[in-house]
Scaffold this active site. Structure first.
Site, PDB file in Angstrom:
ATOM      1  N   ASP A 283       0.846  -1.206   0.000  1.00 59.98           N
ATOM      2  CA  ASP A 283       0.000   0.000   0.000  1.00 59.98           C
ATOM      3  C   ASP A 283       0.879   1.253   0.000  1.00 59.98           C
ATOM      4  O   ASP A 283       0.583   2.241   0.662  1.00 59.98           O
ATOM      5  CB  ASP A 283      -0.939  -0.008   1.216  1.00 59.98           C
ATOM      6  N   LEU A 316      -3.018   8.060   9.110  1.00 56.75           N
ATOM      7  CA  LEU A 316      -2.083   7.272   8.303  1.00 56.75           C
ATOM      8  C   LEU A 316      -2.501   7.345   6.842  1.00 56.75           C
ATOM      9  O   LEU A 316      -3.683   7.229   6.515  1.00 56.75           O
ATOM     10  CB  LEU A 316      -2.075   5.816   8.763  1.00 56.75           C
TER      11      LEU A 316
END
Length: 394
Positions: A283, A316
């Site tokens: 990711d 995040l």
């Protein structure tokens, strides 16, 4: 080296599909794996190019990263061939030989541009870099409650007609879609994805455990970045997390940087889900392989500091995790074996994407997508379809 010669990686430990060979060799010819065996069985041919190492070196199948946005100042949402070329040429450094170019929640125009670009790139790419094997559409069909770093202004309800337009723009190369099935029309889109052989993944979702069950019935078979962007575990409502633990129909992505979830939670997930269903992902963002600083993610500034990428409010925002570090971390956090790692980085993603006939394991006849690791599990060499794409300098 003669283009018709074979490459022999000799005197190494080979993690093949059916066994691990301690004093083994592997032969690569014309982009394919053509021989695997014990070094005592090997017969030298005049044109063979031999790379002799030692059994402390390990040969594993190249990783398939099904969830990666960017690397080395390039992002799939840039919508340029140069961006995807940069990603493809950088990723072999970390042992990735195939990936899904992953989009994010943006305006319809920006998403369509990225999809058209990726579709064209996939059809025209050459064989010396990591291969873009498809597209992962992450958003915009997600839950506003679980947006994470996906810009809320562009979130919309699942829409079969819009997806059909986008799949056409992408040349049919969208292979995986992250969506929130509990949103209006979510189950309809899930069913359509299943019918058209696209993986429906539950992510950025506030689904209850029962709603996940309905989504599985409709065709969902995947969970996007476990723990992050989902309804968590509660003893009266198991949520998406509980379903990921308990439902064997689901492959489950995990970011093992120790930041998106603590090492103990990686171990808890691994112990429950096991290497049979886990898929390691990065990711990662364009900031991976770059210095600390501020970078762009979908028009939002992302602050990168050593190991962590966050939005201004501390959310995040993807990772800067390299795949070889994901491997080391996972082994450290869970005590799993390298055979388990091969399942989670190569075999499982290949099976999920219907690529296991050509990728995902070391077997004669498959693509020569292989990685040589040294005794410290650092990437020594990466071959993408038989071409040496990366070699670490001594």
């Amino acid at each position: 080296m003669d283009t018709h010669s074979s490459i022999i990686i000799y005197n190494v430990t080979v993690y093949s599909e059916n066994q691990t060979l301690k004093n083994g060799y592997i032969k690569l010819t014309d982009k394919k794996i053509t021989e695997i065996g014990d070094i005592n069985q090997y017969v030298l041919q005049p044109k063979d190019h031999i790379i002799e190492l030692s059994p402390s070196y390990k040969v594993i199948p190249g990783a398939i990263d099904v969830h990666i946005h960017g690397v080395n100042n390039a992002d799939a949402m840039d919508g340029t061939a140069e961006a995807l070329k940069t990603m493809a040429s950088t990723l072999p450094k970390e042992g990735t030989t195939s990936f899904l170019a992953t989009t994010m929640t943006q305006s319809n125009e920006a998403v369509e541009k990225a999809l058209r670009n990726a579709g064209t790139y996939i059809e025209e790419q050459t064989s010396t870099d990591a291969e873009v094997v498809g597209i992962h559409l992450e958003g915009p069909f997600i839950s506003p409650k679980r947006a994470g770093a996906q810009p809320p202004t562009h979130i919309q309800d699942p829409n079969v007609a819009l997806f059909q337009e986008w799949q056409k723009a992408a040349g049919g190369h969208i292979k995986l879609v992250t969506l929130a099935p509990e949103q209006p029309n979510g189950l309809a889109l899930t069913s359509y994805l299943k019918e058209t052989n696209v993986v429906a993944s539950i992510g950025h979702s506030d689904s209850t455990y029962d709603q996940v069950g309905e989504a599985i019935e409709a065709g969902a078979s995947h969970i996007t970045h476990l723990y992050n962007g989902m309804r968590g575990l509660h003893h009266r409502e198991p949520g998406v997390l509980g379903a990921a633990y308990l439902r064997d129909e689901l492959f489950v992505e995990l970011i093992t940087d120790g930041i998106h979830c603590r090492p103990e939670m990686v171990k808890l997930a691994y112990d429950q889900i096991t290497s049979e269903r886990m898929i390691l992902i990065t990711d990662s963002l364009r900031a991976k392989w770059l210095k600390n600083g501020t970078y762009d993610l979908g028009g939002q500034p992302v602050h990168v500091n050593d190991t962590t990428a966050t939005l201004a409010d501390g959310t995040l925002a993807g990772s800067i995790l390299k795949m070889n570090d994901a491997i080391k971390n996972t082994m450290s956090f869970t005590n799993c074996s390298l055979e388990d790692i091969v399942k989670m980085t190569a075999e499982n993603p290949a099976k999920q994407l219907n690529l296991f006939d050509t990728k995902g394991s070391i077997k004669i006849g498959k693509d020569a997508d292989i990685v040589v690791l040294n005794e410290n599990l650092d990437v020594k060499m990466t071959f993408c379809r038989g071409t040496l794409s990366f070699k670490k300098e001594d």
